[in-house]
Design a protein around this motif. Sequence first.
Motif, PDB file in Angstrom:
ATOM      1  N   SER A   1       0.856  -1.177   0.000  1.00  0.00           N
ATOM      2  CA  SER A   1       0.000   0.000   0.000  1.00  0.00           C
ATOM      3  C   SER A   1       0.895   1.230   0.000  1.00  0.00           C
ATOM      4  O   SER A   1       2.094   1.142   0.301  1.00  0.00           O
ATOM      5  N   PRO A   2       0.343   2.394  -0.335  1.00  0.00           N
ATOM      6  CA  PRO A   2       1.171   3.612  -0.288  1.00  0.00           C
ATOM      7  C   PRO A   2       1.863   3.806   1.055  1.00  0.00           C
ATOM      8  O   PRO A   2       3.016   4.223   1.113  1.00  0.00           O
ATOM      9  N   ARG A   3       1.147   3.488   2.134  1.00  0.00           N
ATOM     10  CA  ARG A   3       1.740   3.663   3.468  1.00  0.00           C
ATOM     11  C   ARG A   3       2.937   2.747   3.669  1.00  0.00           C
ATOM     12  O   ARG A   3       3.969   3.153   4.216  1.00  0.00           O
ATOM     13  N   VAL A   4       2.810   1.501   3.209  1.00  0.00           N
ATOM     14  CA  VAL A   4       3.922   0.549   3.335  1.00  0.00           C
ATOM     15  C   VAL A   4       5.070   0.956   2.423  1.00  0.00           C
ATOM     16  O   VAL A   4       6.244   0.835   2.783  1.00  0.00           O
ATOM     17  N   LEU A   5       4.756   1.447   1.237  1.00  0.00           N
ATOM     18  CA  LEU A   5       5.805   1.895   0.318  1.00  0.00           C
ATOM     19  C   LEU A   5       6.620   3.038   0.923  1.00  0.00           C
ATOM     20  O   LEU A   5       7.838   3.116   0.724  1.00  0.00           O
TER      21      LEU A   5
END
Length: 771
Positions: free
Chosen positions: A196-200
């Motif tokens: 997800s964007p947050r994990v990226l």
Amino acid sequence: MANKKVFFLLAAVLFLAWFFLLRQTITSSFEQTGDLYFAQRDYKQAIVEWEKALGQGSNDPIIMGKIGNAYLRLAKFDRAEKTFERAVELDLGAVDIHFELVRLSLLNGEFASAENRCALLKTKVPFNPEVEILLGDMAVLGNHMEQAEKFYRNAVDLSNGSPRSLIKLATCLVMLGKRQEADTLFAIADKTGMQSPRVLVQMADYFFVSGRDEDAEACLVEALKKEPKDLDLKVRLARFYRSTHALERAETVFAALVADDPANLYFKKMVGDIYISLNKLNNAEQVISDMGQLLQKPDPDFEMLQGKYWLFKGNYVYAATHFKSAVDLSPGFFWAHYLLSVAYLMGGQNQLGENSLEDALYFYPDQPQALLLMASILYKKGKYSLGLDYLNRLKEKAPENCRAHRLTGLNLLALESYEKARVAFTSALLIRPEDPASLYLLGITAEAMNMKSLAIACYTKVLDKNPRLVDVIHRYASLLMGQGDLKAADGLMARLLDKNRDNPYYHYVAALVDVRAKRFATAEDHFKRAILPGKPLGEVHVGLADLYISQGRILDAISTLEACTSTIPCFVDAWTGLAGIYLKTDKPLEALAVMERAEKKLPDSPAILGNLAWLYLETESDLNLALDFARKAYELSPGDPAISDTLAWAYYKKGAFSQAAGLLASVEEKDPKNGVVLYHHGMTLYGQGKLSEAVEKLKKAAKTALGEADLNQINEILSRISSQTAVKVPHAVSTMGDKFKFDTFELEKSPFQETQDAMQSEEMLQPQWQN
């Protein structure tokens, strides 16, 4: 009639019920429409719909939380914070909103506020992995890496190994040097495929601390592809560019954000900050002007931006004024305290700078930059042991900090702990191999330890990287000559001059080599060729003057140094050297006139002030002025033994024996074999009536290399004490003719180091006398 009343009452109740149901339906409709826009990543329209829902009389903290999140996506951090604050006022148990407020506090540098909110969260949700991650983030910011590791491991356990917690832990482990485990954990997180964007964003952090900047950038770009309208991600990308010194790329991103949303103060602040870093001060000034028109109330970030602007402009008084305003608006703002200390220090307000830095460390005790700056201040003050305490704290938290090891070596070098200094400089080189500064200092240490081969090897490596470093060339050539290899020294200078015959630095070192080889005519020629129009070198004038003095050409020496004070008025050694010539030729009043001229040019130079005070004392022309200048010199450089001795002697001459004795005791502790200090201390003790102690000091002083007049004074006082004759305490006689050594002091002079009238009231700090 009664039936009619019942009917109307029932109708009113039904109407109100219908009205509230209708309003709730409308509110729900607006909320659902806002949810739809948010899912479509149209955050602005989502806010519009949610605001409509609140406009129906609803004070729903859930809707407020949604609005705050939308503002975050739009990078409107100030509005997000205000909205979240409203929400938690209505619902103290809104845990998710507390999370966001902690993140915003960290973003704003308000660490104390973040800690308080985290403590509240810990009580509300004690086994929440996100709380542990936030605690870990704060520990990282505070450089408490072992604590951070503990919190992140807790997060991994509580989340059953979520990718986010695994990557956070892996990033921390890289910073702790546990690379193998870090890579393993990162590989496990990557295999989940949950990017997800947050994990990226977390993956980008991992790559960044691992030195893989290209991979970090790729993660942030990929996150933006998935959420192209998330302005917070664009901000993160721009901040990444800034962290990797790609300032032009950061400028491009922030300038585009400002163009899309000209009223966004955060974007303006960041682009203004980038402009300042790029030295585009006209652009920064325009941004500041725009922000001033948009702001409706005082703002600490705006004050910080203005402070940085004036710092880069070289107006340290204005800079300090704005940083002080930021501190007043946000007392727990670490960076405001830190930059206020920098402004004070660069403006010559040393004590105020140190005080502000202590305030900064109160809020952020283990911040590496602050610890390093405090250690640097203490080094310049001569408080080497205390400086080492700060450096040990820094190295405990950041063992890979090359500058910390290098400054440790400098402190140990000053303490003459040469073997420990050698270890410190070697440690710095292990962290940053071939670092020129560490190699240079290791060479100096090797010279002190008589390890000439190591010193030559160090200087050779330094010159391979930068052949223009004058002191290194000089030291290298001197070592060669010290080994009797004049031919090698001459060969070195010939090679350098062949590469650049017009290089004044090379001619200067060639002159020094010639002086040592007693080739005075050739030395004079090299000195003169080193003096170029438009490229004045103060050391060259002083070297040529010394050559003239050695040949008895006093008038030529005076002329040379007068020319230097005219072309390079900020070069302290020219003034002290010129005054020294007059002293050696028994012209103390001419020496005093030189230092009075110097004080007008350099009113904040401890060297000038200290020597001017000394001359007033020796000529006994104005004891009050002597005391004033000595006190100012002491305030600017309290760790300088020569200045402390001068101030003490001024107190002695004024009859303030207790104050003089306190200072001299401190100076003697640092330099117990200094004959002048022992003599002054003995005279002061005699003035206090402490005869036995005075005899002890004066006898020690008599065994040192003092001048004839000093020795005569000592013998006279010892004779009086021996005969127990009650006499009036004499003023010490002037001894300039045979013993006076005109001290020069090291000075790091900034071209902007002019004290402004606006700061004078704050600068007048009284030294802490020991009575």
